[in-house]
Design a protein around this motif. Sequence first.
Motif, PDB file in Angstrom:
ATOM      1  N   CYS A 104      18.659 -14.776  -5.533  1.00 42.64           N
ATOM      2  CA  CYS A 104      19.814 -15.373  -4.840  1.00 42.64           C
ATOM      3  C   CYS A 104      21.081 -14.530  -4.953  1.00 42.64           C
ATOM      4  CB  CYS A 104      20.095 -16.773  -5.403  1.00 42.64           C
ATOM      5  SG  CYS A 104      18.807 -17.983  -5.056  1.00 42.64           S
ATOM      6  N   ALA A 152      24.555 -16.742  -5.057  1.00 37.68           N
ATOM      7  CA  ALA A 152      24.209 -18.081  -4.580  1.00 37.68           C
ATOM      8  C   ALA A 152      23.245 -18.724  -5.571  1.00 37.68           C
ATOM      9  CB  ALA A 152      23.578 -17.987  -3.192  1.00 37.68           C
ATOM     10  N   TYR A 197      23.688 -22.972  -2.116  1.00 36.21           N
ATOM     11  CA  TYR A 197      25.132 -22.953  -2.323  1.00 36.21           C
ATOM     12  C   TYR A 197      25.566 -21.510  -2.523  1.00 36.21           C
ATOM     13  CZ  TYR A 197      29.684 -23.244  -4.550  1.00 36.21           C
ATOM     14  OH  TYR A 197      31.005 -23.048  -4.870  1.00 36.21           O
ATOM     15  N   ILE A 198      26.410 -21.019  -1.638  1.00 38.01           N
ATOM     16  CA  ILE A 198      26.956 -19.670  -1.778  1.00 38.01           C
ATOM     17  C   ILE A 198      28.138 -19.780  -2.726  1.00 38.01           C
ATOM     18  CG2 ILE A 198      28.023 -17.708  -0.611  1.00 38.01           C
ATOM     19  CD1 ILE A 198      26.472 -18.620   1.933  1.00 38.01           C
ATOM     20  N   SER A 199      27.947 -19.314  -3.948  1.00 34.01           N
ATOM     21  CA  SER A 199      28.954 -19.478  -4.981  1.00 34.01           C
ATOM     22  C   SER A 199      30.073 -18.448  -4.894  1.00 34.01           C
ATOM     23  CB  SER A 199      28.315 -19.457  -6.374  1.00 34.01           C
ATOM     24  OG  SER A 199      27.430 -18.374  -6.507  1.00 34.01           O
ATOM     25  N   LEU A 228      29.062 -23.780   1.417  1.00 38.04           N
ATOM     26  CA  LEU A 228      30.005 -22.920   0.722  1.00 38.04           C
ATOM     27  C   LEU A 228      31.368 -23.593   0.694  1.00 38.04           C
ATOM     28  CD1 LEU A 228      31.992 -21.404   3.010  1.00 38.04           C
ATOM     29  CD2 LEU A 228      29.867 -20.197   3.444  1.00 38.04           C
TER      30      LEU A 228
END
Length: 177
Positions: free
Chosen positions: A47, A65, A96-98, A135
């Motif tokens: 990820c 992510a 979830y794109i962190s 996001l």
Amino acid sequence: MSKGYEVRKAESGDLAAVMQVERQSFEENIVEDESVFADRIVYAVDCNYVLVKTATQSVCGYFTAELWDSEKIGTDAFALGHSVRERHQPAGTALYISSFALLPEVRGQSIAESFFAASIERIAAVFPQLERIILLVHEDWHKAIRIYEKQGFIRTQVLDRFAWFGNKLAFIYEKTI
């Protein structure tokens, strides 16, 4: 990918370069700790990617992510520095794109868009169960918002006075796969 650049999986040896990008991309109060990125690389395998300048093999951007259980996403999930060890679910259906950032000298829209899309494409190939991508973005990050909207993301929620962004607005964007 844009000529002169390549995308590869992030490795522990990339941490110093990732932190350089992080510090040059975000205000001091938003910069995440190196241990957060280290955990992302270890616990959210497949990820996390870096953008590398082909000629020098130097890291000039990163994309991190994690997978979440779609049923367990509240606003507290977006806390800065949250534990990927606790949150990442390899069987999760929400990506979830962190974090996503590039060094200032390579922030041209085409490079950023290509890197963003390539990272998502690689993750989706490994995790075919994904149903949606989420996001969080600061209200003032107009260039990032443009990239997300061009990639088909839609604003689904506004978080008023988001603490991690100095009580500014934060927008949650989503895209269904």
